[in-house]
Design an enzyme around this catalytic site. Structure first.
Site, PDB file in Angstrom:
ATOM      1  N   ASN A  18       0.868  -1.177   0.000  1.00 52.17           N
ATOM      2  CA  ASN A  18       0.000   0.000   0.000  1.00 52.17           C
ATOM      3  C   ASN A  18       0.910   1.233   0.000  1.00 52.17           C
ATOM      4  OD1 ASN A  18      -1.810   2.032   0.501  1.00 52.17           O
ATOM      5  ND2 ASN A  18      -2.260   1.410   2.613  1.00 52.17           N
ATOM      6  N   TRP A  19       0.999   1.872  -1.145  1.00 58.40           N
ATOM      7  CA  TRP A  19       1.962   2.981  -1.285  1.00 58.40           C
ATOM      8  C   TRP A  19       1.454   4.283  -0.681  1.00 58.40           C
ATOM      9  CZ3 TRP A  19       4.385   2.677  -6.903  1.00 58.40           C
ATOM     10  CH2 TRP A  19       4.962   1.413  -7.065  1.00 58.40           C
ATOM     11  N   LYS A  20       0.188   4.322  -0.342  1.00 53.67           N
ATOM     12  CA  LYS A  20      -0.436   5.523   0.251  1.00 53.67           C
ATOM     13  C   LYS A  20      -0.167   6.758  -0.611  1.00 53.67           C
ATOM     14  CE  LYS A  20       0.122   3.394   4.732  1.00 53.67           C
ATOM     15  NZ  LYS A  20       0.142   3.558   6.158  1.00 53.67           N
ATOM     16  N   HIS A  53      -9.413   1.043   4.908  1.00 57.75           N
ATOM     17  CA  HIS A  53      -8.126   1.227   5.588  1.00 57.75           C
ATOM     18  C   HIS A  53      -8.341   2.163   6.780  1.00 57.75           C
ATOM     19  CE1 HIS A  53      -4.028   2.444   6.432  1.00 57.75           C
ATOM     20  NE2 HIS A  53      -3.648   1.361   5.779  1.00 57.75           N
ATOM     21  N   GLU A  67      -6.745   4.549   7.881  1.00 60.77           N
ATOM     22  CA  GLU A  67      -6.542   5.983   7.589  1.00 60.77           C
ATOM     23  C   GLU A  67      -7.793   6.571   6.947  1.00 60.77           C
ATOM     24  OE1 GLU A  67      -2.813   5.547   5.509  1.00 60.77           O
ATOM     25  OE2 GLU A  67      -1.853   5.058   7.418  1.00 60.77           O
ATOM     26  N   GLU A 126      -5.430  -5.138  10.499  1.00 55.88           N
ATOM     27  CA  GLU A 126      -4.409  -4.118  10.715  1.00 55.88           C
ATOM     28  C   GLU A 126      -4.693  -3.386  12.024  1.00 55.88           C
ATOM     29  OE1 GLU A 126      -2.375  -2.946   6.860  1.00 55.88           O
ATOM     30  OE2 GLU A 126      -4.094  -1.640   7.041  1.00 55.88           O
ATOM     31  N   GLY A 163       2.456   2.031  10.837  1.00 54.57           N
ATOM     32  CA  GLY A 163       3.414   3.125  10.703  1.00 54.57           C
ATOM     33  C   GLY A 163       4.071   3.530  12.013  1.00 54.57           C
ATOM     34  N   SER A 190       3.470  -2.423  10.391  1.00 53.00           N
ATOM     35  CA  SER A 190       4.920  -2.436  10.600  1.00 53.00           C
ATOM     36  C   SER A 190       5.570  -3.782  10.272  1.00 53.00           C
ATOM     37  CB  SER A 190       5.254  -1.991  12.030  1.00 53.00           C
ATOM     38  OG  SER A 190       4.795  -0.661  12.240  1.00 53.00           O
ATOM     39  N   GLY A 249       2.877  -1.248   4.339  1.00 54.66           N
ATOM     40  CA  GLY A 249       2.904   0.195   4.080  1.00 54.66           C
ATOM     41  C   GLY A 249       4.328   0.664   3.842  1.00 54.66           C
ATOM     42  N   GLY A 250       4.961   1.183   4.887  1.00 53.92           N
ATOM     43  CA  GLY A 250       6.296   1.778   4.773  1.00 53.92           C
ATOM     44  C   GLY A 250       7.304   0.920   4.017  1.00 53.92           C
TER      45      GLY A 250
HETATM   46  C1  PEP Z   1      -0.722   0.071   6.156  1.00 56.32           C
HETATM   47  O1  PEP Z   1      -0.870   1.278   6.142  1.00 56.32           O
HETATM   48  O2  PEP Z   1      -1.550  -0.658   5.579  1.00 56.32           O
HETATM   49  C2  PEP Z   1       0.434  -0.459   6.852  1.00 56.32           C
HETATM   50  C3  PEP Z   1       0.406  -1.703   7.229  1.00 56.32           C
HETATM   51  O3  PEP Z   1       1.474   0.410   7.095  1.00 56.32           O
HETATM   52  P1  PEP Z   1       2.901   0.067   7.782  1.00 56.32           P
HETATM   53  O4  PEP Z   1       3.384  -1.226   7.154  1.00 56.32           O
HETATM   54  O5  PEP Z   1       3.774   1.212   7.447  1.00 56.32           O
HETATM   55  O6  PEP Z   1       2.646  -0.082   9.230  1.00 56.32           O
END
Ligand code: PEP
Length: 251
Positions: free
Chosen positions: A9-11, A95, A97, A167, A173, A212, A233-234
């Site tokens: 997920n590149w956001k 999600h 967010e 999640e 994050g 994470s 994500g990251g």
């Molecule tokens: C996400 O936003 O779906 C996610 C899992 O982010 P991160 O891996 O950065 O925690």
């Protein structure tokens, strides 16, 4: 057997240059990944570019969200049908967010889930609790509420071609990962809830973990019985790390 899925997920990150470089980096390393399915979800505006660059490669494309409407006077929205035209296979819905920063309700998420299905795409439905909810012992209640909204609208049959991503909001994050045991408990709970309605659907349903995930914790998470991949994500913004996570699924 459920095929593992690792989706990035590149956001709200990227530029044409970054999209090109990241996709090149992932495709160059793809031979390191065995059976795990790999998907990337760039911002809408880069989907067409990504579609062209990924032609002929075993990397699925996904979008990060879609409208809860099909068409009409909804300025700024992008429909699931439009996303389908861009060669996507998956759309992330719900999600945290979107739920927290854009006030998406369970009902809105359920409507989006249905729109994705109507367009013959696969929803990746995100569910998860906040730290406060976990600490007050409400994890299962929150997840049930989020699932029930979708079950009410789409029925258990809606999950025949769907993916769920657990999640925990406190792990997104933040660098804090749920332990494999914590994640497995919630994954088993999710599968159990669906199993109560349809054993076969529950047995085939892929439940991803997100929060994470990094190359050094991916393997132990992906080894758990009910963890069928990751939503990343990251770490999805670094080709090397993303591919290492996908490769960890095969170990
Ligand atoms: C996400 O936003 O779906 C996610 C899992 O982010 P991160 O891996 O950065 O925690």
């Amino acid at each position: 057997m459920r095929q593992l899925l690792v989706a990035g997920n590149w956001k709200l990150n990227g530029s044409l240059e970054l999209v090109f470089a990241l996709l090149s980096g992932i495709s160059d390393r793809l031979s390191e990944v065995g059976n795990t399915e790999v998907a990337v979800c760039p911002p809408f505006i880069y989907l067409e570019h990504a579609r062209r660059q990924l032609q002929g490669l075993e990397i699925a494309l996904g979008a990060q969200d879609c409208s809860d409407q099909q068409q009409g006077a909804y300025t700024g929205e992008v429909s699931a049908a439009m996303i389908r035209e861009l060669g996507c296979k998956y759309i992330i819905v719900g999600h945290s967010e979107r739920r927290h920063l854009y006030s998406e309700s369970d009902a809105t998420v359920a409507m989006k889930f249905e729109r994705v299905r109507e367009s013959d795409l696969i929803p990746i439905l995100c569910v998860g609790e906040t730290l406060e909810e976990r600490e007050s012992g409400h994890t299962e209640m929150v997840i049930s509420r989020q699932l029930d909204a979708v079950l009410k609208r789409s029925g258990v049959g809606g999950f025949r071609h769907a993916v769920i991503a657990y999640e925990p909001v406190w792990a997104i994050g933040t660098g804090k990962t749920a332990t494999p045991v914590q994640a497995q408990q919630v994954h088993a709970f999710i599968r159990g809830r669906l199993e109560a309605q349809d054993k076969e659907i529950a047995a085939h349903l892929r439940i991803l973990y997100g929060g994470s995930v990094k190359p050094d914790n991916a393997r132990e998470l992906l080894q758990e019985n009910d963890i069928d991949g990751g939503l990343i994500g990251g770490a999805a913004l670094k080709a090397e790390d993303f591919v290492a996570i996908a490769a960890a699924g095969d170990a």
